[in-house]
Design an enzyme around this catalytic site. Structure first.
Site, short mmCIF file in Angstrom:
data_model
loop_
_atom_site.label_atom_id
_atom_site.label_comp_id
_atom_site.label_asym_id
_atom_site.label_seq_id
_atom_site.Cartn_x
_atom_site.Cartn_y
_atom_site.Cartn_z
N VAL A 35 -1.04 42.00 -13.26
CA VAL A 35 -1.35 43.41 -13.02
C VAL A 35 -1.49 44.11 -14.36
O VAL A 35 -0.62 43.99 -15.24
CB VAL A 35 -0.25 44.10 -12.18
CG1 VAL A 35 -0.61 45.56 -11.93
CG2 VAL A 35 -0.04 43.36 -10.86
N TYR A 48 0.11 33.74 -9.20
CA TYR A 48 -1.35 33.62 -9.14
C TYR A 48 -2.06 34.94 -9.46
O TYR A 48 -3.24 35.10 -9.19
CB TYR A 48 -1.80 33.12 -7.76
CG TYR A 48 -1.36 33.99 -6.60
CD1 TYR A 48 -2.18 35.00 -6.12
CD2 TYR A 48 -0.13 33.79 -5.99
CE1 TYR A 48 -1.78 35.80 -5.06
CE2 TYR A 48 0.27 34.58 -4.93
CZ TYR A 48 -0.56 35.58 -4.47
OH TYR A 48 -0.16 36.37 -3.42
N ASP A 54 8.76 42.97 3.95
CA ASP A 54 9.34 42.61 2.64
C ASP A 54 9.73 43.86 1.86
O ASP A 54 9.49 43.96 0.66
CB ASP A 54 8.35 41.77 1.84
CG ASP A 54 9.03 41.01 0.69
OD1 ASP A 54 10.27 40.86 0.73
OD2 ASP A 54 8.32 40.59 -0.24
#
Length: 246
Positions: A25, A22, A135
């Site tokens: 960059v 979604y 993460d």
């Protein structure tokens, strides 16, 4: 983050340097000071469609709380238009740490120490702000123009409050901790587990836990089923890995 307002017209957009489900960059240059940034452009339509609003807000709020630290990407500006949200962050002139490891095969003891000192310092700062990254992995560690690291991707982060629930994280398969797999619990120790996995990968060249399927990878993690190769690995590195992967 600066209080000065910006729009997409304040930047010259260059090539797309990354793409997610979604977001995209872009490398971009400010028309005001000619500084190079990375701008994450998030599609509002796809954020809603894929139910990612929560994670977008988490990333923004976390980066705002962290402010500026040399080992963490800085969020300089956020703005929006009809179709998209924009996050203006540090540009990684030398890509991801993972790309460096793959290019070199593995890193020597001196370079590994260089990056581990920076990583631990940045993670300790994150924890001091009552945040768990959740993460950490080489893909989420970027390298600036001086080859120093910057932790990125805080979409799975948790900001701890007095009544917070630290269960149910979204850690990546090969770096997920046993606590999360067995007890659905992810505290500060989960980040240190990930640091142990990263340390192993830097010096060996691949993650310590790697099964042919995600299920088998999780089984290896739960049973601490990893080993070092037969060639020489400094004992102090083996010792540190064993202290982190517990």
């Amino acid at each position: 983050m600066s209080s000065r307002k910006r729009t997409s017209k304040d930047f010259h957009f260059g090539t797309c340097i990354g793409e997610g489900s979604y977001s995209k960059v872009y490398k971009a240059v400010s028309i005001h000071n000619h500084k190079t940034f990375a701008i994450k452009v998030l599609s509002k339509k796809h954020i809603v469609k894929e139910k990612k609003t929560k994670y977008v807000n988490i990333e923004k709020n976390t980066l705002n709380r962290l402010g500026h630290h040399s080992g963490i990407v800085t969020l300089y500006y956020t703005f929006q238009d009809v179709e998209s949200l924009y996050f203006v962050i540090d540009f990684a002139f030398n890509g991801e740490l993972l790309s460096l490891v793959r290019k070199m095969g593995s890193l020597n003891e001196q370079v590994t120490k260089y990056y581990m000192i920076q990583l631990i310092d940045a993670v300790q700062f994150i924890h001091s702000k009552n945040i768990i990254h959740r993460d950490l992995k080489p893909e989420n560690i970027l390298l600036n123009h001086d080859w120093k690291l910057m932790i990125t991707d805080f979409g799975a982060a948790k900001i701890l409050e007095d009544d917070t629930n630290i269960n149910s994280a979204n850690s990546s398969g090969e770096y997920v901790s046993p606590e999360l797999l067995k007890y659905n619990h992810c505290g500060f120790e989960c980040d240190y587990w990930a640091i142990g996995c990263i340390l192993y990968q830097l010096i060996i060249g691949h993650p310590p836990f790697k099964g042919t399927t995600e299920y088998l990878t999780f089984e290896k993690i739960i049973h601490l089923d990893y080993k070092f190769p037969n060639y020489y690995i400094p004992m102090k590195i083996k010792h540190l890995v064993s202290k982190l992967l517990v």
